[in-house]
Design an enzyme around this catalytic site. Structure first.
Site, mmCIF file in Angstrom:
data_model
loop_
_atom_site.group_PDB
_atom_site.id
_atom_site.type_symbol
_atom_site.label_atom_id
_atom_site.label_comp_id
_atom_site.label_asym_id
_atom_site.label_seq_id
_atom_site.Cartn_x
_atom_site.Cartn_y
_atom_site.Cartn_z
ATOM 1 N N GLY A 331 -1.817 2.346 -0.189
ATOM 2 C CA GLY A 331 -2.357 2.763 -1.482
ATOM 3 C C GLY A 331 -3.368 3.872 -1.302
ATOM 4 O O GLY A 331 -3.622 4.321 -0.186
ATOM 5 N N GLY A 334 -6.454 2.077 0.507
ATOM 6 C CA GLY A 334 -6.314 1.143 1.607
ATOM 7 C C GLY A 334 -4.868 0.703 1.778
ATOM 8 O O GLY A 334 -3.979 1.133 1.051
ATOM 9 N N THR A 335 -4.672 -0.137 2.769
ATOM 10 C CA THR A 335 -3.336 -0.627 3.072
ATOM 11 C C THR A 335 -3.093 -1.934 2.317
ATOM 12 O O THR A 335 -3.963 -2.788 2.259
ATOM 13 C CB THR A 335 -3.225 -0.891 4.582
ATOM 14 O OG1 THR A 335 -3.747 0.246 5.259
ATOM 15 C CG2 THR A 335 -1.793 -1.110 4.987
ATOM 16 N N VAL A 336 -1.904 -2.060 1.761
ATOM 17 C CA VAL A 336 -1.597 -3.237 0.963
ATOM 18 C C VAL A 336 -0.625 -4.133 1.719
ATOM 19 O O VAL A 336 0.386 -3.665 2.249
ATOM 20 C CB VAL A 336 -0.982 -2.847 -0.392
ATOM 21 C CG1 VAL A 336 -0.822 -4.082 -1.269
ATOM 22 C CG2 VAL A 336 -1.835 -1.817 -1.083
ATOM 23 N N LYS A 350 -5.184 -5.957 -0.577
ATOM 24 C CA LYS A 350 -5.486 -4.580 -0.193
ATOM 25 C C LYS A 350 -6.688 -4.550 0.728
ATOM 26 O O LYS A 350 -7.768 -5.022 0.399
ATOM 27 C CB LYS A 350 -5.742 -3.728 -1.432
ATOM 28 C CG LYS A 350 -6.085 -2.282 -1.075
ATOM 29 C CD LYS A 350 -6.215 -1.411 -2.288
ATOM 30 C CE LYS A 350 -4.857 -0.973 -2.786
ATOM 31 N NZ LYS A 350 -4.977 0.016 -3.876
ATOM 32 N N ASP A 447 -5.669 8.823 -11.030
ATOM 33 C CA ASP A 447 -4.615 8.887 -10.022
ATOM 34 C C ASP A 447 -3.308 8.299 -10.554
ATOM 35 O O ASP A 447 -2.663 7.506 -9.887
ATOM 36 C CB ASP A 447 -5.078 8.152 -8.762
ATOM 37 C CG ASP A 447 -4.343 8.623 -7.514
ATOM 38 O OD1 ASP A 447 -3.655 9.666 -7.594
ATOM 39 O OD2 ASP A 447 -4.431 7.944 -6.478
#
Ligand SMILES: *[C@@H]1O[C@H](CO)[C@@H](O)[C@H](O)[C@H]1NC(C)=O
Ligand SMILES: *[C@@H]1O[C@H](CO)[C@@H](O)[C@H](O)[C@H]1NC(C)=O
Ligand SMILES: *[C@@H]1O[C@H](CO)[C@@H](O)[C@H](O)[C@H]1NC(C)=O
Ligand SMILES: *[C@@H]1O[C@H](CO)[C@@H](O)[C@H](O)[C@H]1NC(C)=O
Ligand SMILES: *[C@@H]1O[C@H](CO)[C@@H](O)[C@H](O)[C@H]1NC(C)=O
Ligand SMILES: *[C@@H]1O[C@H](CO)[C@@H](O)[C@H](O)[C@H]1NC(C)=O
Ligand SMILES: *[C@@H]1O[C@H](CO)[C@@H](O)[C@H](O)[C@H]1NC(C)=O
Ligand SMILES: *[C@@H]1O[C@H](CO)[C@@H](O)[C@H](O)[C@H]1NC(C)=O
Length: 639
Positions: A331, A334-336, A350, A447
């Protein structure tokens, strides 16, 4: 970066220490034992208020003397704290060891007390003055399992001699001593430490008891006695720091070499630290204070009393220790990972990139805010975790993943028909309209893009990653990488001037609409391909009255053709270069509804969308600099 500060401190400390000619040893931060006093605080919030200053105060004492006590607040919510570094630790090692205490002790919160033995230092807090205690119910010995079997009797005698000798020395030498004893070919090393506040008779009884208890460990190669007033350890390995003694030998050339070595070491450490901090690797995990500690207990108390609280440990288990195969995607922040909670519920976890203190503060305000924002087209935040070494957000999990995987899918098996696409467009419009106008707090998403629209099992859209953007606004590097990733969706006034209003979201929404209808990815409007951008293509076809050509032929159908054209016009209107010409999201929702109900409302587009290439050329230089040089958007607004 969370580590920047500690690395700076470390560097300063190293440099100043290097002139005092003290080397760096092993801070021995490995955990020996921790227990909490299972008594809940009378008032968790007040305890939290007292805990932070108590630790700050303790910290200044420990950093200066390697030992300290502090008392903050009044009963029953007082925090009395004591910390002791063992005598062989250099002052920098002591700082490192104590910082571990500081980050681990709050794990006992909201209990009234906690005790922590590390191999290099000790820490404890209670709601009463325990400083003269030398025994407690939890006093214990911990023996290793590996036995020195070759000659247990001789080994046992060696242990007894060394332990007896060293603990006696400690009583006479300000509460600390190290030493060893050898018999034949086995050597036993011993360290004995009383807390500095104890007088010699108290120290003596503590070590005396500890010394008799530890003998039961023999023939284990390793034994530790943990007492309320002292610590005793023996080992067949030399485990304490001998550096201080050995480096004190005279000779100027040697001193210079040590200083040079230390400086080089410091620089290497700093670089290494930065590198690792960047990658969020081992160092960060082991030495970095927990978020709870960084932030302080106040917010921790608020969150843990709310229903938003998740335990780090539970989430770690749920995601299989953040296993790569559980990764759902990357994302914006961060990483999900996919997680399955112990009750079988599926969640998306996340793991956020940033962990700085300032940021955490905003983050929790944001969690609170986002939690209040509820709409059928917004991804629901289930909670967060702050007791681990990194911040985690927990969201509802959607099996169908994100919209981009449907509309740009080459393998056609995820094809959405027009009806489904229209419903997605409408749902996203309603979600955004809610964020802009109907929620208590005005939220600009910043975003909006296909990968931030998740689809549930009925293919209903859920907007994700909202709210957080506000927190990250301060973080300029992040902002720029965010821009680099999604340039095609960004409103011109936002790119060039950093002007951020709801109309920037409207623009991104317009681009998204065109993507959904055409099945084509937008490309950057900036740069040499500007005239080939999706927007330009659609606009040119509009002017030539051949909009049918842009419609994704997988959904093209005479019955819905007019409806599709109307939606394209809405998309074009949303992407007008002048933000004032763009409709609001609530207006967009109305337009989409009237389009459905057949009330033909004539959409007239006077200005082209944002594709004027000549001002773009000037912008191009700016934008690429913006991205490459990590400049903030607002700095460009001077132009
Ligand atoms: C826990 O706290 C109570 C007072 O609240 C105290 O009497 C007791 O000794 C403590 N226990 C330990 C193991 O420190
Ligand atoms: C003593 O330690 C055990 C774990 O070793 C813990 O469960 C217990 O609560 C502790 N007792 C007190 C009074 O701290
Ligand atoms: C620590 O607390 C003592 C009182 O217990 C106070 O005198 C001292 O100023 C405090 N030190 C710091 C650095 O806060
Ligand atoms: C410590 O906290 C416990 C639980 O809140 C309370 O009962 C006790 O009186 C407190 N101890 C002191 C010395 O105030
Ligand atoms: C005990 O173990 C150490 C190494 O762990 C070894 O060097 C030593 O010889 C052993 N001593 C005896 C008496 O077995
Ligand atoms: C014990 O300590 C005394 C001095 O206190 C020392 O002379 C003696 O050698 C020590 N014994 C051993 C085995 O180290
Ligand atoms: C210990 O010393 C004895 C002789 O004193 C020797 O026979 C034995 O091999 C030694 N053991 C080790 C592990 O070195
Ligand atoms: C040591 O401290 C304890 C508790 O404060 C006290 O009872 C004792 O008399 C002291 N002993 C000496 C020798 O000062």
């Amino acid at each position: 970066m969370a580590c920047a500060l500690c690395i700076q401190t470390l560097a300063l400390a190293l440099i100043s220490l290097s002139f005092l000619n003290i080397t760096i040893g092993d801070p021995r931060t490995s955990l020996v034992a921790q227990w909490c006093n299972h008594t809940l605080a009378a008032n968790g919030a007040i305890l939290a208020d007292n805990f932070v200053p108590a630790m700050d105060n303790l910290s200044s004492h420990v950093n200066a003397n390697g030992y300290g006590t502090s008392i903050t607040g009044v009963n029953p919510n007082a925090v009395c704290a004591l910390a002791q570094c063992y005598g062989d630790l250099s002052s920098i090692d002591c700082k490192l060891c104590f910082s571990e205490i500081r980050s681990q002790l709050p794990k006992c919160y909201p209990d009234t007390g906690g005790t922590l033995f590390l191999d290099g230092c000790f820490g404890r807090y209670e709601n009463y003055t325990f400083f003269d205690e030398i025994f407690s119910r939890n006093d214990t010995t911990i023996c290793s399992f590996s036995n020195n079997n070759s000659n247990p009797n001789i080994f046992g005698q060696t242990v007894k001699e060394a332990v007896g000798n060293v603990s006696l020395q400690a009583q006479n030498k300000h509460g600390f001593a190290v030493g060893s004893a050898s018999n034949f070919n086995s050597t036993v090393y011993v360290l004995a430490q009383c807390w500095e506040n104890l007088n010699s008779s108290l120290c003596s009884s503590c070590l005396h008891t500890a010394a008799s208890a530890i003998l039961s460990c023999s023939p284990a190669t390793e034994g530790r006695a943990l007492y309320a007033g002292c610590f005793l350890r023996y080992s067949t390995k030399l485990f304490w720091n001998v550096n201080q003694a050995s480096s004190s030998s005279s000779g100027t050339s040697k001193t210079i070499w040590i200083i040079v070595g230390l400086l080089v070491g410091a620089i290497v450490l700093i670089l290494l630290g930065l590198l690792i901090a960047k990658r969020r690797g081992l160092w960060g995990r082991k030495k970095q204070a927990s978020l709870k500690d960084l932030y302080g207990l106040e917010m921790a108390a608020a969150i843990s009393q709310s229903n938003l609280n998740f335990k780090y440990e539970d989430l770690r288990k749920a995601t299989n220790n953040f296993k790569l195969s559980n990764k759902l995607g990357q994302g914006s922040y961060g990483t999900v990972y996919k997680g399955v909670l112990s009750d079988g519920k599926e969640v998306a976890v996340k793991q956020l990139f940033l962990n700085t203190r300032q940021w955490i503060e905003q983050f929790f305000n944001e969690v609170d805010l986002v939690n209040k924002v509820r709409h059928k087209n917004l991804v629901k935040l289930l909670g967060c975790s702050l007791d681990g070494s990194e911040s985690l957000l927990v969201y509802e999990y959607y099996k169908n993943r994100s919209l981009d995987q449907f509309i740009f899918d080459e393998s056609h098996d995820k094809l959405l028909d027009w009806q489904q696409r229209f419903d997605i467009i409408q749902g996203v419009a309603e979600g955004l309209s809610y964020l802009h106008d109907e929620s208590d707090t005005r939220i600009i998403h910043r975003d909006i893009k296909a990968s931030n629209i998740l689809l549930d099992d009925k293919l209903k859209p859920k907007i994700t990653d909202f709210g957080l953007a506000r927190s990250f606004a301060q973080d300029q590097t992040h902002l720029t990488t965010g821009i680099a990733g999604t340039l095609g969706y960004l409103a011109p006034e936002y790119i060039v001037h950093g002007h951020l209003t709801e109309k920037a979201d409207v623009y991104s929404f317009g681009v998204l609409v065109l993507e959904i209808v055409t099945g084509k990815r937008c490309s950057s409007p900036v740069g040499s391909h500007a005239e080939h951008s999706l927007l330009a293509k659609v606009w040119n076809q509009y002017k030539a009255n051949t909009l049918d050509n842009v419609i994704d032929n997988r959904i093209y159908n005479k019955n819905v053709r007019d409806e599709i054209i109307q939606v394209i016009l809405i998309g074009l209107q949303c992407t007008q270069a002048d933000s004032h010409s763009r409709p609001t999201m609530s207006r967009v929702v109305e337009l989409l509804r009237s389009n459905r109900s057949g009330d033909d409302e004539e959409l007239v587009l006077l200005d082209p969308p944002f594709l004027d290439v000549s001002p773009m050329e000037a912008l191009e230089g700016e934008s690429s600099r913006l991205i490459s040089a990590d400049m903030s958007v607002s700095r460009l607004s001077a132009r």
